[in-house]
Design a protein around this motif. Structure first.
Motif, mmCIF file in Angstrom:
data_model
loop_
_atom_site.group_PDB
_atom_site.id
_atom_site.type_symbol
_atom_site.label_atom_id
_atom_site.label_comp_id
_atom_site.label_asym_id
_atom_site.label_seq_id
_atom_site.Cartn_x
_atom_site.Cartn_y
_atom_site.Cartn_z
ATOM 1 N N ALA B 138 37.985 65.305 -22.244
ATOM 2 C CA ALA B 138 38.565 64.004 -21.903
ATOM 3 C C ALA B 138 37.530 62.901 -21.744
ATOM 4 O O ALA B 138 37.864 61.729 -21.794
ATOM 5 C CB ALA B 138 39.391 64.117 -20.630
ATOM 6 N N ASP B 139 36.261 63.257 -21.542
ATOM 7 C CA ASP B 139 35.213 62.237 -21.576
ATOM 8 C C ASP B 139 35.246 61.651 -22.987
ATOM 9 O O ASP B 139 35.334 62.402 -23.964
ATOM 10 C CB ASP B 139 33.856 62.888 -21.292
ATOM 11 C CG ASP B 139 32.702 61.934 -21.500
ATOM 12 O OD1 ASP B 139 32.388 61.192 -20.563
ATOM 13 O OD2 ASP B 139 32.115 61.926 -22.604
ATOM 14 N N MET B 140 35.219 60.328 -23.107
ATOM 15 C CA MET B 140 35.408 59.702 -24.427
ATOM 16 C C MET B 140 34.411 60.250 -25.451
ATOM 17 O O MET B 140 34.772 60.553 -26.583
ATOM 18 C CB MET B 140 35.270 58.179 -24.325
ATOM 19 C CG MET B 140 36.436 57.510 -23.609
ATOM 20 S SD MET B 140 37.992 57.659 -24.545
ATOM 21 C CE MET B 140 39.147 56.928 -23.362
ATOM 22 N N GLY B 141 33.149 60.357 -25.032
ATOM 23 C CA GLY B 141 32.131 60.861 -25.946
ATOM 24 C C GLY B 141 32.418 62.290 -26.372
ATOM 25 O O GLY B 141 32.368 62.637 -27.559
ATOM 26 N N ARG B 192 42.790 56.679 -24.896
ATOM 27 C CA ARG B 192 43.355 56.713 -23.546
ATOM 28 C C ARG B 192 44.812 57.195 -23.595
ATOM 29 O O ARG B 192 45.223 58.052 -22.820
ATOM 30 C CB ARG B 192 43.290 55.315 -22.921
ATOM 31 C CG ARG B 192 44.023 55.190 -21.583
ATOM 32 C CD ARG B 192 44.083 53.717 -21.147
ATOM 33 N NE ARG B 192 44.951 53.517 -19.995
ATOM 34 C CZ ARG B 192 44.528 53.221 -18.760
ATOM 35 N NH1 ARG B 192 43.249 53.141 -18.505
ATOM 36 N NH2 ARG B 192 45.375 53.021 -17.772
ATOM 37 N N ASN B 224 32.013 56.967 -14.901
ATOM 38 C CA ASN B 224 32.501 55.609 -15.105
ATOM 39 C C ASN B 224 33.930 55.535 -15.630
ATOM 40 O O ASN B 224 34.611 54.542 -15.460
ATOM 41 C CB ASN B 224 31.611 54.879 -16.119
ATOM 42 C CG ASN B 224 30.294 54.470 -15.515
ATOM 43 O OD1 ASN B 224 30.261 53.871 -14.436
ATOM 44 N ND2 ASN B 224 29.200 54.814 -16.175
ATOM 45 N N GLU B 225 34.365 56.575 -16.339
ATOM 46 C CA GLU B 225 35.621 56.466 -17.077
ATOM 47 C C GLU B 225 36.854 56.767 -16.233
ATOM 48 O O GLU B 225 37.917 56.200 -16.442
ATOM 49 C CB GLU B 225 35.598 57.428 -18.271
ATOM 50 C CG GLU B 225 34.582 57.047 -19.324
ATOM 51 C CD GLU B 225 34.623 57.968 -20.531
ATOM 52 O OE1 GLU B 225 35.430 58.926 -20.547
ATOM 53 O OE2 GLU B 225 33.846 57.727 -21.461
ATOM 54 N N GLY B 226 36.717 57.730 -15.310
ATOM 55 C CA GLY B 226 37.881 58.159 -14.542
ATOM 56 C C GLY B 226 38.443 59.481 -15.047
ATOM 57 O O GLY B 226 39.399 60.003 -14.483
ATOM 58 N N ASN B 227 37.846 60.039 -16.098
ATOM 59 C CA ASN B 227 38.325 61.337 -16.591
ATOM 60 C C ASN B 227 38.057 62.447 -15.578
ATOM 61 O O ASN B 227 38.878 63.341 -15.393
ATOM 62 C CB ASN B 227 37.699 61.679 -17.952
ATOM 63 C CG ASN B 227 36.194 61.773 -17.891
ATOM 64 O OD1 ASN B 227 35.540 60.879 -17.366
ATOM 65 N ND2 ASN B 227 35.630 62.845 -18.382
ATOM 66 N N ARG B 229 37.967 61.991 -12.302
ATOM 67 C CA ARG B 229 38.965 61.840 -11.241
ATOM 68 C C ARG B 229 40.324 62.358 -11.707
ATOM 69 O O ARG B 229 41.043 62.990 -10.946
ATOM 70 C CB ARG B 229 39.083 60.372 -10.827
ATOM 71 C CG ARG B 229 37.994 59.906 -9.889
ATOM 72 C CD ARG B 229 38.294 58.520 -9.339
ATOM 73 N NE ARG B 229 39.472 58.520 -8.468
ATOM 74 C CZ ARG B 229 40.155 57.429 -8.131
ATOM 75 N NH1 ARG B 229 39.794 56.253 -8.598
ATOM 76 N NH2 ARG B 229 41.197 57.523 -7.332
ATOM 77 N N MET B 230 40.691 62.051 -12.945
ATOM 78 C CA MET B 230 41.982 62.538 -13.458
ATOM 79 C C MET B 230 42.018 64.064 -13.437
ATOM 80 O O MET B 230 42.987 64.670 -12.976
ATOM 81 C CB MET B 230 42.217 62.050 -14.900
ATOM 82 C CG MET B 230 42.449 60.570 -15.032
ATOM 83 S SD MET B 230 44.063 60.035 -14.419
ATOM 84 C CE MET B 230 44.969 59.921 -15.909
ATOM 85 N N THR B 271 27.796 54.166 -10.265
ATOM 86 C CA THR B 271 28.804 54.296 -11.310
ATOM 87 C C THR B 271 30.155 53.805 -10.785
ATOM 88 O O THR B 271 30.326 53.609 -9.585
ATOM 89 C CB THR B 271 28.965 55.763 -11.743
ATOM 90 O OG1 THR B 271 29.046 56.565 -10.570
ATOM 91 C CG2 THR B 271 27.812 56.217 -12.607
ATOM 92 N N THR B 272 31.097 53.616 -11.681
ATOM 93 C CA THR B 272 32.418 53.135 -11.260
ATOM 94 C C THR B 272 33.019 54.057 -10.196
ATOM 95 O O THR B 272 33.569 53.597 -9.208
ATOM 96 C CB THR B 272 33.368 53.060 -12.467
ATOM 97 O OG1 THR B 272 32.774 52.183 -13.423
ATOM 98 C CG2 THR B 272 34.719 52.510 -12.054
ATOM 99 N N TYR B 273 32.915 55.347 -10.417
ATOM 100 C CA TYR B 273 33.481 56.279 -9.440
ATOM 101 C C TYR B 273 32.431 57.242 -8.905
ATOM 102 O O TYR B 273 31.652 57.815 -9.671
ATOM 103 C CB TYR B 273 34.613 57.106 -10.079
ATOM 104 C CG TYR B 273 35.728 56.230 -10.618
ATOM 105 C CD1 TYR B 273 36.477 55.421 -9.769
ATOM 106 C CD2 TYR B 273 36.010 56.196 -11.983
ATOM 107 C CE1 TYR B 273 37.473 54.599 -10.255
ATOM 108 C CE2 TYR B 273 37.013 55.374 -12.485
ATOM 109 C CZ TYR B 273 37.737 54.578 -11.618
ATOM 110 O OH TYR B 273 38.720 53.762 -12.107
#
Lengths: 218, 490
Positions: B138-141, B192, B224-227, B229-230, B271-273
């Protein structure tokens, strides 16, 4: 198998320590940055760090914020807002009929489908914030669950300026985190983002694409 | 790029050749590394502060490692107390089986993953797939790489070798309702949408861990992405997978390491999260009802047993060493052929895989020292590279136990003999003079082709006169000149 693996790993490590002595915090050298910021400076540093990563920070007051929220929702064309009826946010909005509100149910997990596919935004409270890095501190619970600040595309957060600390270390010390951590403690520092495609920054990767802080001055 | 041959079928030299001759790849990496170096530099503007912070980071990691077995036990008992189940694995196979057992216990068909380099190390996805469980990155990369059937080339930005155009084509071919576009916002929104569906339906979330706090029994995830956390919020089971070295002693050890990690990695103050997990959900909360931690050894206990090499385990995986490495920048991550590329990979992989498999890695460095200079926890990477080179060519003394698997893997009689003659020659003035004389006199006989050397360089013909004889001649002239001057005055 796992117990044997555990014992073998630990005994290899114990054998590997050899003659080396365990270190204590008295052996630590170096230092971290310290700040002696006034309330005003904390607000300024927090706001600067937050806006640098595309967070909107709106200064408001304890009585005015519901009106501001209403304006922002209209401006951003957001309809369904998720709020917690048990918190000051939900209570203040109780009689604001102009906002289409969805309440956190008794069991927050019942909300999953609606949360994923139907809700436009959420409004949460914050436990505090950090000026140095521009971070919100949240300890989600059953009244304001973890998914609330994560799944809706837009996240509004209500923050009191007096709850801003200088650093993460300061918050942890002041609130005695080491004595008991919650299920989940979160720092949120901006909207969800990624630079995984050709290093080009894009917002709203998996979490909210917008983070909006309603900052109540003292 | 999908026609790339799998990494393990090529030798190190072949991989290096392949990647050095790929101008697009080299351009991508040069730009990306310049970008990341600038970002870091822009954050660390006060050098004095930075050095103090690095001292602190290094102290914290050294202190944790100095009592690692005790801290792991403390962590385990704290996590248990909090309701998190702890599993131990000596090998990648064991770690994968533990994950599969949990999946089977829950009848899980899909697993959604946050970024985890340890799961790359154990090749978990392939294993799960083989056993009927679908693993979705799920990480975009990582998601991009999974679609492309490719591997990460950088530990923080895994798909850094892919261009916008590569990704646009991949998404067009693999995602529903996704037309070809090079607009990055649109591409991210398509991914997403696809991954939201997956998160909503997944039975299990699997992630890595950045730090484990022994004092409080907390798992800390930075992203940073929220993956992350999801994956740790939505599915009913969360499995965290990490190496045994990632533990820190106290909660207040965390902030300095977080500062060092995010600033060194991507030049972000934070980082964002930052996601700190200390238990499964309590009554009426959301989040997973079960949380598991899989602790992997896979060779980490080997460098632990040697005080110098133990420093390898201080690493917090920021990737600053690869961002600043002239060799990594030119090669990219795939040429190394290991899960962890770059300088840190070259000192860690030999322990995970043994020196036979990785004997070229410690030499894949110019020893320029940049990695050691930027390391936020002061791992002396160049010293450790030299140490591994030494262990690779050294013969064990009688009754000496090897400090690494594959000890002496690079030892050859020819090289040993060559160095032996060299040291004899250079420690005897008479022999050295004879050698220098014959080399200059017989310079005409220097072969014009020398294997390895003359492929890219001209043949090293000795000078007509050696430096020694030139200096001698110069001194003589000076003396004559002074004598003449003295004579003139008189």
């Amino acid at each position: 198998m796992s117990i044997d693996a555990r014992n073998r790993i630990l005994s290899r490590l114990r054998a590997g320590i050899g003659d080396s002595k365990p270190r204590t915090t008295a052996d630590d050298c170096g230092d971290v940055a310290h700040y002696d910021w006034s309330q005003e400076e904390k607000v300024r540093h927090f706001t600067d760090a937050m806006t640098a990563v595309k967070t909107e920070v709106h200064q408001t007051t304890a009585s005015h914020w519901p009106v501001l929220l209403q304006l922002l929702l209209r401006e951003k064309q957001l309809k369904k807002l998720l709020v917690s009826p048990a918190r000051e946010t939900g209570q203040a909005l109780q009689h604001v009929d102009e906002i289409d509100q969805v309440s956190i149910p008794e069991n927050p997990r019942d909300l999953k489908d609606e949360l994923f596919f139907d809700i436009d935004a959420s409004l949460t409270t914050c436990r505090g914030a950090i000026a140095e890095t521009g971070s919100l501190v949240l300890w989600p619970d059953h009244e304001e669950p973890r998914a609330m600040s994560l799944v809706p595309p837009v996240h509004f957060a209500l923050l009191r300026a007096s709850d801003i600390h200088n650093t993460l270390t300061d918050v942890m010390k002041a609130e005695g985190w080491a004595d008991g951590m919650p299920t989940n403690a979160l720092l949120i520092s901006g909207p969800s983002k990624t630079a995984d495609i050709a290093r080009i920054l894009a917002y709203g990767a998996h979490g909210p694409r917008e983070l909006i802080v309603l900052l109540i001055a003292n | 790029m999908s026609e790339r041959i799998p990494l393990h079928n090529l030798s190190f030299k072949e991989r290096v050749d392949r990647d050095l001759n790929d101008p697009a790849l080299r351009h991508n990496f040069r730009e990306a590394m310049d970008f990341l170096m600038d970002k870091r530099k822009g954050r660390f503007t006060d050098d004095h502060q930075l050095q103090l912070l690095r001292d602190r980071g290094s102290s914290i990691r050294k202190r944790a490692l100095s009592k690692l077995p005790d801290l792991l036990e403390q962590l385990e008992s704290k996590l248990r107390e909090n309701g998190i189940r702890v599993h131990w694995a000596e090998t990648p196979e064991e770690a994968n089986s533990i994950v599969l057992d949990i999946a089977r216990h829950h009848g899980a068909k899909t697993m959604i993953k946050g970024k985890s380099m340890v799961s790359e190390e154990t090749e978990l996805n392939e294993f799960l797939e083989h056993n009927g469980v679908e693993a979705i990155e799920a990480d975009m990369g990582e998601f991009i790489l999974q679609l492309a059937e490719d591997k990460p080339s950088h530990i923080v930005m895994p798909a850094i070798h892919k261009t916008k155009e590569d990704i646009a084509r991949l998404f067009e071919q693999n995602l529903d309702d996704c037309e070809y576009t090079e607009d990055v916002d649109t591409l991210i929104q398509s991914a997403r949408k696809e991954l939201r569906r997956r998160f909503h339906a997944a039975d299990i979330g699997l992630t890595g861990v950045n730090f484990m706090v022994a004092e409080t029994g907390s798992l800390v995830l930075v992203e940073n992405e929220g993956n992350g956390r999801m994956a740790t919020t939505v599915p009913k089971v969360h499995i965290a997978m990490t190496g045994i070295e990632k533990v820190i002693e106290r909660l207040d050890d965390l902030p300095p390491l977080l500062t060092l990690l995010t600033n060194s990695a991507t030049g972000q103050p934070v980082t964002t999260y930052v996601n700190m997990i200390s238990s499964p959900r309590k009554q009426d909360e959301d989040g997973p009802e079960e949380v598991h931690l899989v602790l992997l050894d896979n060779g980490r206990t080997i460098p632990y047993a040697d005080e110098e090499m133990r420093q390898t385990l201080q690493c917090i995986r920021c990737a600053a060493c690869m961002n600043h490495c002239p060799v990594y920048t030119r090669l990219g991550g795939h040429a190394y052929g290991t899960t962890y590329p770059g300088p840190i990979g070259s000192i860690l992989s030999p322990h995970l895989l043994g020196l036979e498999e990785t004997k070229d890695l410690p030499s894949a460095s110019s020893l320029c020292g940049a990695c050691g200079e930027v390391c936020p926890v002061r791992i002396p990477i160049p010293d450790l590279l030299r140490r591994l080179r030494h262990e690779g060519v050294r013969k064990l003394k009688k009754d000496e136990a090897p400090v690494i698997r594959g000890h002496g893997a690079k030892y050859t009689h020819t090289e040993k003999a060559a160095w032996l003659s060299w040291s004899k020659l250079y420690s005897s003035p008479a022999m050295y003079r004879t050698f220098a004389l014959s080399a200059t006199l017989l310079r005409g006989l220097t072969p014009s082709k020398m294997k390895g050397w003359t492929d890219y360089r001209t043949s090293p013909k000795p000078a007509k006169k050696s430096l020694h004889s030139l200096v001698k001649q110069y001194r003589k002239q000076q003396d004559q000149y002074s004598e003449k001057q003295a004579g003139d005055k008189g």
